[in-house]
Design a protein around this motif. Sequence first.
Motif, PDB file in Angstrom:
ATOM      1  N   GLY A   1      52.158  53.258   1.853  1.00  0.00           N
ATOM      2  CA  GLY A   1      52.527  51.671   2.508  1.00  0.00           C
ATOM      3  C   GLY A   1      51.064  52.054   3.392  1.00  0.00           C
ATOM      4  O   GLY A   1      50.278  52.246   2.928  1.00  0.00           O
ATOM      5  N   HIS A   2      51.032  51.305   4.992  1.00  0.00           N
ATOM      6  CA  HIS A   2      50.411  50.964   5.731  1.00  0.00           C
ATOM      7  C   HIS A   2      49.547  52.159   6.296  1.00  0.00           C
ATOM      8  O   HIS A   2      49.291  52.047   6.841  1.00  0.00           O
TER       9      HIS A   2
ATOM     10  N   HIS B   1      57.210  47.279   5.484  1.00  0.00           N
ATOM     11  CA  HIS B   1      55.911  47.156   4.887  1.00  0.00           C
ATOM     12  C   HIS B   1      56.084  48.589   3.830  1.00  0.00           C
ATOM     13  O   HIS B   1      54.999  49.244   3.309  1.00  0.00           O
TER      14      HIS B   1
ATOM     15  N   LYS C   1      61.648  45.300   3.449  1.00  0.00           N
ATOM     16  CA  LYS C   1      60.871  44.014   3.198  1.00  0.00           C
ATOM     17  C   LYS C   1      59.891  43.300   4.490  1.00  0.00           C
ATOM     18  O   LYS C   1      60.884  43.747   5.281  1.00  0.00           O
TER      19      LYS C   1
END
Length: 484
Positions: free
Chosen positions: A482-483, A456, A30
């Motif tokens: 995720g990203h 993330h 997180k």
Amino acid sequence: MIYGARLFTSRTYTLLRQLSRHKYSYTYTKSDEPLIPLTIGQLLERRAVDSADTMACLSMHQNISKTYRQLNEDVNKLAKGLKSIGCGKGTRVGIWSPNCYEWVVTQYATAKIGSIMVRGQGCVGYVNYQLYLDNIQVNVNPGYQALEMDYCLNLVGCHTLICNQKFKSTNNCEILETLEPNILKNANGSRVKSSVNTTNYMCITETDCPMEVIIIHTIYQLNRTASTKIPTLENIIVMNGTDGEELAPKGMTRFDEFIDRFDGTDSRDTCFDFDESVNIQFTSGTTGKPKGATLTHFGIIQNAYFSGKRALEGLTDKILCISPPLYHCFGSVVGGIVAAVHKGTLVLPAPVHNATETLKAIEKYKCDVVYGTPTMFIDLLNANPLQFNTSSLKRGFMTGSPCPRHLLEAFLKSVPTCEHILIPYGTTECSPVITFTSIHDSEKHRFESVGRPLEHLEAKIVNTSTGQITPIGESGEVCTRGHH
């Protein structure tokens, strides 16, 4: 298996805590820190302002030292030059070269004009990605032979190729002549009549340090026939070897004379959408046919930021010594882009890995981080680091294959000032890092694990037969989202 990114909600975190409590192989990291909406070109322009006089790239074997301001100026000149010979949107630009300053300039210049860098590693076989490839820079393993080059150049429809004249015992020009018989004839000055496509020939040579890039004044035309093996190839840039092979053919002018026709002011980054693709990289193909992984500006920037935030924590200078090849994500993203994102310095000790030159670079530039695979770290140990002043070295990044604990311990013992060796783990498709160890991890976790996911990101291990998340301790397939 790569999933799309998603936003975490309070309900999501409740479910994740339940998974963790039940000892399933699922984890996430997180973070309240926002993601960074930048393109790679915009990143460099930002550094040229806020870190203008910070050293961006030090290429020891070329005796080149460039600040971020100077690098951005060179990138702008090359971007404008590439546009002048037809590169930009809708073109594919390839680079077939070992590590050098020109490689770094090309990486940023092609990103600014909207090209996509395509990296090839050990290509064998055929997968048709032609429909998906547009505005491409083809980034090619310098060790490729005729089979691999034929595969890569035709696969992506390469428009412009930058290559060194020789690599080790391989004569790249002879390989190109095998694929396109008219290439060397044109480069030597004999015209081939045709009414189809023009070809510009450039050459990088090392008459003196630093390496110079030169271009033929005359624009030649390739003889396009039905038998042409690379029908899309229009521009050939030939770099001479980085260890002083024969000079380039006569009748050429230096690259600096060529790029001096263009100014180094802002080239107006034509790629404004950070979600655009910037890199299509072919994985090694060791488990089958090579796979083309498409990476975006956004994914690379986030990966570089969060990788560097964790791995460079506590370091002030951030002078990164890169031995791994730039055509690999470990070198170009975890090395080069991490340096730019975190206002650090990229150091290139040699065209290819050389343990002695790496130790010399650490001593000369006072590097505080060294990169390498386990084999490269073994080479560093065999080169006897005690013979060099490595007192600046504080950290090592090791990946690429399993990293045995005894090797990490041996290196830390041989270089007493090196406090930590950290291990990133990932895949090309993930831009590339999924997990990274940290200086705050216990000794056992630093030596015997690959760390936690980047901020993330989520990661889990699933049963390859059922697709279900496995209990902790059971093996399976790694999945992440995720990203990336």
